[in-house]
Scaffold this motif. Structure first.
Motif, PDB file in Angstrom:
ATOM      1  N   ARG A 196       0.882  -1.172   0.000  1.00 55.09           N
ATOM      2  CA  ARG A 196       0.000   0.000   0.000  1.00 55.09           C
ATOM      3  C   ARG A 196       0.918   1.220   0.000  1.00 55.09           C
ATOM      4  NH1 ARG A 196      -4.102  -0.736   4.035  1.00 55.09           N
ATOM      5  NH2 ARG A 196      -4.955  -1.924   2.308  1.00 55.09           N
ATOM      6  N   GLN A 197       0.684   2.119  -0.927  1.00 53.94           N
ATOM      7  CA  GLN A 197       1.621   3.224  -1.114  1.00 53.94           C
ATOM      8  C   GLN A 197       0.864   4.546  -1.063  1.00 53.94           C
ATOM      9  OE1 GLN A 197       4.757   2.388  -3.930  1.00 53.94           O
ATOM     10  NE2 GLN A 197       4.077   0.271  -4.174  1.00 53.94           N
ATOM     11  N   HIS A 198       1.302   5.362  -0.147  1.00 58.89           N
ATOM     12  CA  HIS A 198       0.674   6.674   0.064  1.00 58.89           C
ATOM     13  C   HIS A 198       1.587   7.737  -0.537  1.00 58.89           C
ATOM     14  CE1 HIS A 198      -1.008   9.811   3.158  1.00 58.89           C
ATOM     15  NE2 HIS A 198      -1.330  10.080   1.921  1.00 58.89           N
ATOM     16  N   ILE A 199       1.065   8.437  -1.506  1.00 60.48           N
ATOM     17  CA  ILE A 199       1.856   9.464  -2.201  1.00 60.48           C
ATOM     18  C   ILE A 199       1.258  10.832  -1.905  1.00 60.48           C
ATOM     19  CG2 ILE A 199       2.678  10.308  -4.445  1.00 60.48           C
ATOM     20  CD1 ILE A 199       3.650   7.556  -4.267  1.00 60.48           C
ATOM     21  N   ARG A 200       2.117  11.743  -1.532  1.00 62.50           N
ATOM     22  CA  ARG A 200       1.727  13.157  -1.508  1.00 62.50           C
ATOM     23  C   ARG A 200       2.709  13.901  -2.406  1.00 62.50           C
ATOM     24  NH1 ARG A 200       1.876  14.542   4.537  1.00 62.50           N
ATOM     25  NH2 ARG A 200       2.987  12.541   4.652  1.00 62.50           N
ATOM     26  N   LEU A 201       2.158  14.684  -3.316  1.00 64.03           N
ATOM     27  CA  LEU A 201       2.978  15.333  -4.339  1.00 64.03           C
ATOM     28  C   LEU A 201       2.478  16.755  -4.528  1.00 64.03           C
ATOM     29  CD1 LEU A 201       5.038  15.235  -6.720  1.00 64.03           C
ATOM     30  CD2 LEU A 201       3.198  14.260  -8.111  1.00 64.03           C
ATOM     31  N   ALA A 211       2.984  20.644  -6.382  1.00 64.32           N
ATOM     32  CA  ALA A 211       3.578  21.421  -7.471  1.00 64.32           C
ATOM     33  C   ALA A 211       3.033  22.838  -7.417  1.00 64.32           C
ATOM     34  CB  ALA A 211       3.236  20.773  -8.820  1.00 64.32           C
ATOM     35  N   ASP A 212       3.808  23.763  -7.949  1.00 66.87           N
ATOM     36  CA  ASP A 212       3.284  25.120  -8.018  1.00 66.87           C
ATOM     37  C   ASP A 212       2.370  25.233  -9.249  1.00 66.87           C
ATOM     38  OD1 ASP A 212       4.834  25.513 -10.298  1.00 66.87           O
ATOM     39  OD2 ASP A 212       6.390  26.668  -9.249  1.00 66.87           O
ATOM     40  N   GLY A 213       1.793  26.385  -9.421  1.00 67.71           N
ATOM     41  CA  GLY A 213       0.794  26.553 -10.467  1.00 67.71           C
ATOM     42  C   GLY A 213       1.333  26.364 -11.868  1.00 67.71           C
ATOM     43  N   THR A 214       2.647  26.444 -12.033  1.00 65.14           N
ATOM     44  CA  THR A 214       3.231  26.243 -13.358  1.00 65.14           C
ATOM     45  C   THR A 214       3.531  24.775 -13.619  1.00 65.14           C
ATOM     46  OG1 THR A 214       5.547  26.407 -12.664  1.00 65.14           O
ATOM     47  CG2 THR A 214       4.378  28.480 -13.083  1.00 65.14           C
ATOM     48  N   GLY A 215       3.388  23.957 -12.611  1.00 61.19           N
ATOM     49  CA  GLY A 215       3.672  22.534 -12.779  1.00 61.19           C
ATOM     50  C   GLY A 215       5.046  22.139 -12.278  1.00 61.19           C
ATOM     51  N   ARG A 216       5.749  23.037 -11.656  1.00 67.31           N
ATOM     52  CA  ARG A 216       7.052  22.663 -11.102  1.00 67.31           C
ATOM     53  C   ARG A 216       6.830  21.852  -9.826  1.00 67.31           C
ATOM     54  NH1 ARG A 216      11.068  25.302  -7.833  1.00 67.31           N
ATOM     55  NH2 ARG A 216       9.551  26.955  -7.448  1.00 67.31           N
ATOM     56  N   MET A 217       7.358  20.634  -9.814  1.00 65.79           N
ATOM     57  CA  MET A 217       7.165  19.775  -8.646  1.00 65.79           C
ATOM     58  C   MET A 217       8.027  20.278  -7.506  1.00 65.79           C
ATOM     59  SD  MET A 217       7.035  15.975 -10.331  1.00 65.79           S
ATOM     60  CE  MET A 217       6.122  15.679 -11.850  1.00 65.79           C
ATOM     61  N   LEU A 218       7.383  20.472  -6.341  1.00 62.79           N
ATOM     62  CA  LEU A 218       8.065  21.079  -5.209  1.00 62.79           C
ATOM     63  C   LEU A 218       8.486  20.054  -4.159  1.00 62.79           C
ATOM     64  CD1 LEU A 218       5.512  24.010  -4.696  1.00 62.79           C
ATOM     65  CD2 LEU A 218       7.723  24.134  -5.897  1.00 62.79           C
ATOM     66  N   ALA A 219       7.617  19.106  -3.924  1.00 61.59           N
ATOM     67  CA  ALA A 219       7.887  18.169  -2.829  1.00 61.59           C
ATOM     68  C   ALA A 219       7.075  16.905  -3.030  1.00 61.59           C
ATOM     69  CB  ALA A 219       7.533  18.802  -1.480  1.00 61.59           C
ATOM     70  N   ALA A 220       7.620  15.820  -2.502  1.00 64.81           N
ATOM     71  CA  ALA A 220       6.885  14.552  -2.534  1.00 64.81           C
ATOM     72  C   ALA A 220       7.199  13.748  -1.283  1.00 64.81           C
ATOM     73  CB  ALA A 220       7.255  13.736  -3.771  1.00 64.81           C
ATOM     74  N   VAL A 221       6.171  13.052  -0.792  1.00 60.79           N
ATOM     75  CA  VAL A 221       6.348  12.073   0.276  1.00 60.79           C
ATOM     76  C   VAL A 221       5.780  10.749  -0.220  1.00 60.79           C
ATOM     77  CG1 VAL A 221       5.650  11.377   2.598  1.00 60.79           C
ATOM     78  CG2 VAL A 221       6.287  13.753   2.140  1.00 60.79           C
ATOM     79  N   HIS A 222       6.566   9.712  -0.092  1.00 57.55           N
ATOM     80  CA  HIS A 222       6.162   8.389  -0.565  1.00 57.55           C
ATOM     81  C   HIS A 222       6.317   7.407   0.589  1.00 57.55           C
ATOM     82  CE1 HIS A 222       6.727   4.985  -3.805  1.00 57.55           C
ATOM     83  NE2 HIS A 222       5.712   4.762  -3.007  1.00 57.55           N
ATOM     84  N   GLU A 223       5.191   6.939   1.109  1.00 50.79           N
ATOM     85  CA  GLU A 223       5.210   6.016   2.244  1.00 50.79           C
ATOM     86  C   GLU A 223       4.657   4.669   1.798  1.00 50.79           C
ATOM     87  OE1 GLU A 223       4.780   9.217   5.879  1.00 50.79           O
ATOM     88  OE2 GLU A 223       2.936   8.313   5.110  1.00 50.79           O
ATOM     89  N   VAL A 224       5.411   3.623   2.129  1.00 51.53           N
ATOM     90  CA  VAL A 224       5.098   2.291   1.614  1.00 51.53           C
ATOM     91  C   VAL A 224       4.911   1.303   2.763  1.00 51.53           C
ATOM     92  CG1 VAL A 224       5.872   0.436   0.089  1.00 51.53           C
ATOM     93  CG2 VAL A 224       6.596   2.791  -0.354  1.00 51.53           C
ATOM     94  N   ASP A 225       3.808   0.592   2.723  1.00 47.73           N
ATOM     95  CA  ASP A 225       3.650  -0.586   3.575  1.00 47.73           C
ATOM     96  C   ASP A 225       3.812  -1.802   2.700  1.00 47.73           C
ATOM     97  OD1 ASP A 225       3.049   0.530   6.160  1.00 47.73           O
ATOM     98  OD2 ASP A 225       1.158   1.212   5.290  1.00 47.73           O
ATOM     99  N   GLN A 226       4.770  -2.640   3.029  1.00 47.05           N
ATOM    100  CA  GLN A 226       5.030  -3.836   2.236  1.00 47.05           C
ATOM    101  C   GLN A 226       4.960  -5.070   3.124  1.00 47.05           C
ATOM    102  OE1 GLN A 226       8.347  -4.482  -0.874  1.00 47.05           O
ATOM    103  NE2 GLN A 226       9.168  -5.481   0.949  1.00 47.05           N
ATOM    104  N   GLN A 227       4.288  -6.066   2.590  1.00 46.18           N
ATOM    105  CA  GLN A 227       4.134  -7.321   3.302  1.00 46.18           C
ATOM    106  C   GLN A 227       5.474  -8.058   3.415  1.00 46.18           C
ATOM    107  OE1 GLN A 227       1.854  -9.969   0.850  1.00 46.18           O
ATOM    108  NE2 GLN A 227       1.180 -11.223   2.576  1.00 46.18           N
ATOM    109  N   THR A 228       5.724  -8.658   4.546  1.00 44.99           N
ATOM    110  CA  THR A 228       6.842  -9.581   4.673  1.00 44.99           C
ATOM    111  C   THR A 228       6.347 -10.791   5.468  1.00 44.99           C
ATOM    112  OG1 THR A 228       9.181  -9.834   5.252  1.00 44.99           O
ATOM    113  CG2 THR A 228       7.817  -8.573   6.785  1.00 44.99           C
TER     114      THR A 228
END
Lengths: 178, 741, 334
Positions: free
Chosen positions: B296-301, B303-320
């Motif tokens: 399960r992957q939670h993405i927060r992304l 960007a400013d109004g021109t489309g320039r990506m400013l920040a991202a957080v990618h959190e992953v739950d992976q089964q083991t």
């Protein structure tokens, strides 16, 4: 009216009454050679080919008719050898991948087309694909790409060589029509 | 692909052996006197064996041996591949009464014939003490751990650059800025190479007064781990174990480590004094080897109004599994796809009662790119921007994580060339705005992917014969990726000799130490190793450093019967100790962060989906994919590999899911009928192209990996295309017919 | 697999005698694609098997007669699928065969054996630890509270929701086919509509065949209606998969496009081949339009009972009927 077998363990030592038997003498042809074997009726044609006749070009991918890797021809028609009880080969002519090249080793046109179109990667499903492809053309089921895809769908390829496989079979089909 | 495609000019060197069925795979071996084995497996998901009745099985005529935990005292664990050992998991069946997962082997039966062995295995009766288990990410009892705390190793640390959380919080209130916040689910999936897992084990006297020698024939991507692992398990010297695996019938990560059955078969063969073959049935393969864990992957992304990506957080739950921590590195690629200055990754591992999951083609990158590239598409929609232009605008030459340059990154060119070939300019952005003649809704989607450019220590040997023939051996494995072909082409091109004069050999521990072949580093390690060996050969033959060589004449001039040289390649900057790991059968890859540069392979995929009227079946009539894998070592096999990766992506996006019934554990749809991989009729036109520009830094030949990056992003492009066709966003794979009804 | 005794008699009478001699648990073996497969799984374990695969009496196919089509039970699916009369005048029959399994399996499997194809329910095929009233009467049904996406929504019971997996019988039932059987008590003819049981409280009883009865042939009354027909099969893959939903439809239209005869049967959604007679009645006398077709589909699914994950099948089947009627209508003789 004797019951020929029982399900308990004594069944093994109780000879079944005719016409039944638990060891069946079977004769058939494989790649133009006569074969005679005593078979347990449980044995699949696939296992007999691979483990007793050492014709290991025919592959086991699922053993339940779900993948087509074991495709051979019986009397010129394609079947999955995993779901063919070997006793049913009695009196038939079986062709495996080892039997499709010419006497001098020249490749069958479908084999050559698989080489030319790189219609393979790991090669494990390839013997079944080739046997299926040959039959597909013989049956008249390679008339266009869509038909060939449909009639080759009984052969899974996990490497994903499907585009090359269709191209190879179609190329031979087109040539044989011309 | 249309049928007009001209036959390729270069041919896969083992193609003839493959189309004639003469190529030998591991369990094609039928030695004289061989017996057959079958496994009995656990029917409960967790607990303890309290009684195992093997009497009926052992009494069956034709049965030679029933091996259980009660009498397999000489067996120990081979350890976990990611924990200093050799196995796909540390848990070795038949070493105790513990049941860790449904489908776990509890007995091995050896008999004269396969049908008797199978019958006998079915007669093994087990009684269990059952315990409740957890099988899915959300199940009660599933235990979540923060990976960086549970496995405090740099390579499994969370990727962090800048202040992603701060910038995200700020962007949420900034006028014009856009924040995408979404969760993406990916199911467990199984590799399912067509070749089943299996082993033929044979013992012979060494004739030296020492212990007997074990020969293992099996399909593996890691003959070194099988060799050293089985030796460890049986307590014998590794030089008493030979592993022969010249051709693997597909690996895809499943065969990248020691499997639990190998030592069982070896022990059985030693006990009965005859060769023993076990081919694990497909249903058992679903539980006897690894699988792609659910995530399960939670993405927060932002960007400013021109489309320039400013920040991202990618959190992953992976089964083991309960017994091993199979780490994830999803954020390694999502932090590099774009020039995002502020990035934070978090990997969590969720313990469940399954066999240990593991690698499956693009093991993290596929699901990570599905999630992230879906989010980027959501961003494009929110901004009202073209998804190709948005991606181009956020391209970067510098690795935003390390600040080092990418050794090569032609992703923008992949996008531009792909868009051109696909006809992207004709796309109308409004979802549902494109229709086919039959009324089908048409969706066009794009996504990109990348895969770390790693390299592994690789041993090579080149032998020049008086006839002019050259034999080239590498301690690596051919799984269909075209390694042998690339080897032959490299030698032939270097020496200026016909390809027919070159004989390749791989997958045999008698010849060389073997490193795991995975992570797309096979070719990228083998070819530089061969290049080093060829340089040695030229020295030994006293011929110039470059240019064509008359091999026969040069060998004759040395006055020797033949001239043989060896070389070992290591990844840039790797210390000499990695060679000790190579010789011990342990993994030692380097990268993607190399001294002074960072290497990734890159790809862009363009997908058309059509959703038919009324029934709404989703079809994929065409795909265009353009890859940057450095120099293309073998155009024929590379094209096949890229197309195959696309097939995998389509299959993963629309077909494949390993289903769990939590009342029973294990996997329910454990057959090739119920686990639907794509068939021929599912696949339309796949048009592939390569940038084919050598990477100037990773190795002397300029090659990067291709096998895995081929698949990365395909599922995202499919999902984005479905959105374009329907206006509906699917954040859970696979996307099924009922989702779009 | 349990050991079994094998016999391959040379004629139908000998085969019947052999089966009787072998006792009540013996089975006829034809193409093997169901029985041998289930024996490998341990789901079936007959002590004796009577091979009827190559009996010449069973292989006869006659589609030229004025009153009925005759398919010997031993005819191969692949062959019947290409019968020129079927391709021209009964596309629903040809398609129901051609869309089943793969060409390899169709070459092996017989049109008689295919009627008796058993369910693909994972809990049935999977053996232990799953409970299955079909496999072990009285043991329960793991599918009821399980992963039932592939399971039936019509004709289910509290004992079983397993889907009838075949295609051919679905097309046949729409055309009022009958089956000639021969057994220890002689010959009889069974309407295909009466061949299969719904599971009720005895899901292990799948057909009305008595012990030792062998299907000799399938007969289908000729009808011009079938010219306007199709077998529409919707699957998780484009090919080589069992139906999520399928519809066998046939329509005859008058000069004004009004339906004068309609046949509708469903596959993939029911516990047995499912004739939707009420749906047919909604069409007769009405023009064939998207709306009337959809109404027929809805009538066909009236009474459907969704489970946990298969509720979508109701709407999917409605649409499958709707689309199948469109295709049939385009082919229909006016």
């Amino acid at each position: 009216m004797a019951t020929p077998v029982r399900t308990d363990e004594t069944a093994r030592t109780t000879a079944p009454s005719p016409p039944f038997s638990t060891t069946v003498h079977v004769g058939f042809r494989v790649n133009d050679e006569d074969v005679e074997l005593d078979l347990d009726p449980r044995e699949s044609l696939l296992d007999v080919l691979r483990e007793r006749l050492e014709l290991t070009g025919t592959k086991k991918g699922c053993d339940h008719g779900h993948c087509g890797a074991c495709t051979v021809h019986v009397d010129g028609r394609r079947v999955v050898s995993c779901l063919t009880p070997a006793v049913q080969a009695q009196g038939t002519a079986v062709t495996t991948i080892e039997g499709v090249a010419g006497p001098g080793g020249e490749l069958h046109p479908v084999q050559q087309a698989f080489v030319d179109h790189d219609a393979l990667q790991c090669g494990y499903c390839t013997p079944g694909q080739v046997m299926s492809g040959i039959a597909c053309i013989d049956e008249g089921h390679a008339g266009d790409d869509a038909q060939a895809r449909e009639y080759l769908s009984g052969n899974l390829c996990r490497c994903g060589a499907y585009p090359g496989i269709v191209a190879a079979v179609r190329a031979v089909a087109d040539r044989s029509e011309g | 692909m249309s049928t007009e495609t001209a036959p390729p000019s270069t041919v896969r060197v083992d193609a003839r052996d493959k189309v004639t069925g003469t190529l030998r795979y591991g369990t094609d071996r039928v030695p004289p006197g061989m017996l057959h084995a079958a496994l009995a497996v656990a029917t409960v998901a967790k607990g303890r064996l309290v009684h195992l009745d093997t009497e009926a099985a052992a009494a069956l005529p034709g049965v030679h041996l029933v091996l259980t935990h009660a009498d397999a005292d000489e067996l120990t664990s081979g350890g976990f591949l990611l924990g200093g050992g050799y196995g796909f998991q540390s848990f070795q069946p038949l070493t105790g009464d513990r049941i860790a997962y449904r489908g776990q082997p509890i007995a091995l039966v050896v008999a004269d014939t396969l049908h008797v062995a199978t019958e006998a295995a079915a007669l093994v009766r087990a009684e269990y003490e059952s315990e409740p288990g957890a099988f899915t990410l959300d199940a009660p009892g599933a235990e979540a751990l923060v990976q960086s705390e549970a496995i405090p190793l740099p390579m499994f640390a969370d990727v962090v650059a800048g202040d992603a959380d701060g910038v995200l919080a700020e962007a949420a209130t900034r006028p014009g800025a856009v924040v995408i916040d979404a969760v993406y689910d990916h199911p467990a999936q199984h590799q399912n190479p067509m070749e089943l897992i299996g082993t033929v084990a044979e013992w012979r006297s060494a004739g030296d007064g020492g212990a007997d020698i074990l020969t293992v024939h099996e399909g593996t991507q890691n003959a070194g781990a099988v060799q050293h692992g089985v030796a460890t398990q049986l307590g014998i010297d590794a030089d008493r174990v030979e592993v022969i695996s010249p051709s693997v019938g597909g690996g895809f990560g499943q065969k990248n480590s020691l499997q639990p059955q190998t030592a069982l078969v070896a022990i059985a063969a030693r006990r009965v004094g005859r060769p023993v073959k076990l081919v694990v049935p497909r249903t058992q393969v679903f539980h006897d080897s690894s699988f792609r864990p659910a995530t399960r992957q939670h993405i927060r992304l932002a960007a400013d109004g021109t489309g320039r990506m400013l920040a991202a957080v990618h959190e992953v739950d992976q089964q083991t599994s309960r017994h091993d921590l199979f780490p994830g590195t999803h954020t390694e690629i999502t932090s590099r796809l774009y020039g995002i200055p502020n990035y934070r990754g978090l990997q969590r591992l969720v313990r469940t009662d399954v066999q240990t999951p593991g690698y499956m083609r693009a093991p993290y990158e596929h699901s990570a790119a599905f999630a992230f590239e879906s989010a980027v598409d959501e961003l494009a929609v929110a901004l009202g921007q073209d998804p190709v232009e948005l991606r181009l605008a956020n391209d970067t030459d510098t690795d935003p994580v390390s600040g080092e340059p990418f050794s090569s990154r032609h992703l923008a060119e992949c996008l531009r060339r792909g868009a051109e070939r696909f006809g992207w300019a004709r796309r109308t952005p409004e979802p549902g705005s494109m229709r086919a003649d039959d009324g089908s809704r048409v969706g066009w989607g794009v996504a990109v992917g990348c895969y770390p450019g790693m390299a592994a220590p690789t041993a090579a040997r080149v032998c020049a014969e008086p006839s002019g023939a050259v034999r080239v051996e590498v301690g690596a494995h051919e799984m269909g990726q075209g390694l042998r072909t690339a080897m032959v082409r490299t030698v032939a091109a270097d020496l200026g000799i016909p390809a027919g004069d070159v004989t390749p050999a791989v997958g045999d521990t008698r010849a060389l130490p073997h490193h795991l072949t995975a992570g797309s580093w096979g070719t990228a390690g083998a070819l530089p190793a061969i290049a080093l060996a060829l340089a040695e050969l030229r020295t030994a033959l006293k011929v110039p450093e470059q240019g064509p060589v008359d091999v026969a004449a040069a060998v004759a001039a040395t006055g020797r019967d033949s001239v043989e040289v060896e070389a070992v390649y290591t990844a840039p900057g790797q210390p000499p100790q990695v060679l000790d790991r190579l010789r011990a059968g342990l993994p030692a890859p380097g990268g993607p962060e190399h001294p002074g540069f960072v290497t990734f392979s890159w790809v862009a995929h363009f997908v058309e989906v059509r959703i038919e009227p009324t029934i709404h079946r989703i079809r994929v009539p065409r795909v265009v994919s353009v890859a940057d894998c450095g120099r293309v070592a073998s155009p024929t096999t590379a094209g096949s590999q890229l197309r195959g990766g696309v097939v995998w992506g389509i299959s993963a996006a629309l077909r494949e899911s390993s289903e769990v019934d939590p009342r029973f554990g294990g996997f329910l749809n454990a057959s090739l009928e119920e686990y639907p991989i794509a068939v021929n009729a599912d696949i339309g036109e796949i048009d592939v192209d390569f940038i084919d520009t050598p990477d100037p830094m990773l190795n002397s030949l300029g090659v990067k990996g291709l096998g895995e990056v081929s698949m990365v992003g395909v599922a995202g492009a499919v999902a984005n295309a479905v959105h374009h066709a329907t206006g509906r966003r699917f954040r859970r794979l696979p996307i099924h017919l009922e989702d779009v009804l | 697999m349990r050991p079994f005794a094998y016999a391959a008699p040379a004629s139908v009478p000998e085969a019947l005698d052999a089966l009787v001699a072998a006792g009540p648990d013996a089975r006829f073996l034809a193409g093997g694609t169901t029985l041998y497969d289930l024996m490998k799984l341990g789901v079936e374990a007959p002590p004796a098997v009577v091979d009827v695969h190559r009996l010449p009496e069973l292989a006869v196919v006659d589609t030229a007669g004025p009153d009925e089509l005759v398919f010997g039970a031993g005819a191969r699916m692949a062959d019947v699928a290409e019968d020129p009369v079927l391709l021209r005048d009964y596309p629903m029959l040809a398609e129901s065969l051609a869309k089943a399994a793969s060409q390899q399996l169709r070459t092996m499997a017989t049109v008689g054996g295919n009627l008796l194809q058993r369910t693909r329910c994972s809990y049935f095929r999977g053996g232990a630890p799953f409970a299955c009233n079909k496999r072990e009467p009285g043991s329960g049904c793991s599918a009821l509270e399980g992963i039932d996406r592939a399971h039936a929504v019509l004709g289910t019971s509290d004992s079983c929701i397993a889907t009838y997996a075949g295609d051919w019988a679905v097309a046949l039932i729409a055309l009022d086919a009958v089956v000639d059987v021969l057994g220890p008590d002689g010959a009889r003819t069974v309407a295909l509509a009466d061949l299969h049981h719904e599971p009720g409280s005895h899901p292990e009883r799948e057909t009305t065949l008595a012990a030792g009865e062998l299907i000799l042939r399938i007969r289908v009354p000729t009808t011009r209606t079938a010219r306007g027909s199709t077998y529409h099969k919707i699957r998780d893959r484009e090919s080589y998969a069992f139906a999520l939903a399928s519809a066998a439809t046939a329509v005859a239209l008058d000069a004004d496009g009004v339906v004068t005869d309609a046949r509708i049967a469903l596959g993939g959604v029911a516990t047995r081949p499912w004739r939707a007679a009420a749906a047919e009645r909604t069409l007769v006398g009405a023009p064939l339009t998207v709306d009337t077709a959809r109404r027929a589909g809805e009538a066909a699914l009236a009474g459907a009972r969704p489970g946990r994950h298969n509720g979508f099948k109701i709407e999917l089947a409605v649409r499958t009927v709707t689309d199948a009627l469109r295709i049939a209508g385009e082919r229909a003789v006016q």
